[in-house]
Design an enzyme around this catalytic site. Sequence first.
Site, short mmCIF file in Angstrom:
data_model
loop_
_atom_site.label_atom_id
_atom_site.label_comp_id
_atom_site.label_asym_id
_atom_site.label_seq_id
_atom_site.Cartn_x
_atom_site.Cartn_y
_atom_site.Cartn_z
N GLY A 158 0.74 -1.21 0.13
CA GLY A 158 0.03 -0.07 -0.18
C GLY A 158 0.89 1.37 -0.13
N ASP A 159 1.91 1.24 0.38
CA ASP A 159 3.20 2.40 0.29
C ASP A 159 4.36 2.03 -0.04
OD1 ASP A 159 3.97 4.90 0.41
OD2 ASP A 159 3.83 5.15 2.74
N LEU A 160 4.60 1.19 -0.92
CA LEU A 160 5.72 0.57 -1.23
C LEU A 160 6.93 1.66 -1.72
CD1 LEU A 160 6.90 -2.45 -0.69
CD2 LEU A 160 6.67 -2.44 -2.94
N CYS A 161 7.40 2.47 -1.05
CA CYS A 161 8.33 3.32 -1.56
C CYS A 161 9.80 3.04 -1.02
CB CYS A 161 7.80 4.80 -1.28
SG CYS A 161 7.42 5.25 0.40
N ASN A 164 10.51 2.39 2.92
CA ASN A 164 9.60 1.43 3.70
C ASN A 164 10.04 0.15 3.64
OD1 ASN A 164 8.43 3.77 4.69
ND2 ASN A 164 6.43 3.67 3.43
#
Length: 238
Positions: A158-161, A164
């Site tokens: 969901g926030d795979l930057c 992270n």
Amino acid sequence: MSWEEVTIGRSGAAVARSRGVYRKTADPDDRAVDLVAEGSRLAWLRGQGIPAPEVLDCRPGLLVTAEVPGRSAAEPWPAELRPKVIDALAEVLVRLHALPVAGCPYDRTLAVTIPEALGNEVDLEDLDAERSGWTRDQLVAELLRTRPGTEDLVVTHGDLCVPNVLFDPETCEVTGLIDVERLGVGDRWIDLAICTRSLTSDMNAQWGPELAARFLSRYGAEPDPGRIAFFRLLDEFC
Ligand SMILES: Nc1ncnc2c1ncn2[C@@H]1O[C@H](COP(=O)(O)OP(=O)(O)O)[C@@H](O)[C@H]1O
Ligand SMILES: [Mg+2]
């Protein structure tokens, strides 16, 4: 116990560390940050055998996790190790996306994320370059116009930057996925779109288009421009 401030992330949660633990704090009434949702997802993810920090304390406005060893892909990596890091990133994402969706209690399908997006404020000063200068109405119209008709459902981060995901500095194995407040069942391109954007961002010049292409190829996907554009647009509302 003395705390060293790490970041005040985009989400509005303050992150601090002290002797082997990380602490995230936020206003418990702030709808934009849900640390209980994050703690629940971290524990669930670890239970699935995916590397993620252990939750030590979790309640409204507070999440304390055990420090995961290693360093994130947002930190500098020697050029010769970069392909290995990319391969490990692709591999952990294959593992995450291979989890059975029926076993995941969190829903991030468009039925949930589009209404949520429409209720969120958008920081018009912080849009991706291709949407610079757009109004909120334009963003909403484009979101609804380009909404995919089908979803290829997997368990998404969901926030795979790049900040992270943490890796072992020697073996390059993934030591932990963090920042999982938005983890849940959704289209696989949620992660592929955000991750390739992060890998090609000016803020992470050590990666770039070639390694982003390697990432997709190791993952086993052909670029899907429509879904990439849609899920990056959806992320403007987060
Ligand atoms: N359990 C942990 N172990 C190691 N590093 C962590 C841990 N939790 C957070 N961090 C570090 O703090 C940074 C910010 O934490 P994160 O959960 O991603 O919050 P934010 O919402 O600010 O992005 C991460 O990029 C990572 O460097
Ligand atoms: Mg983060």
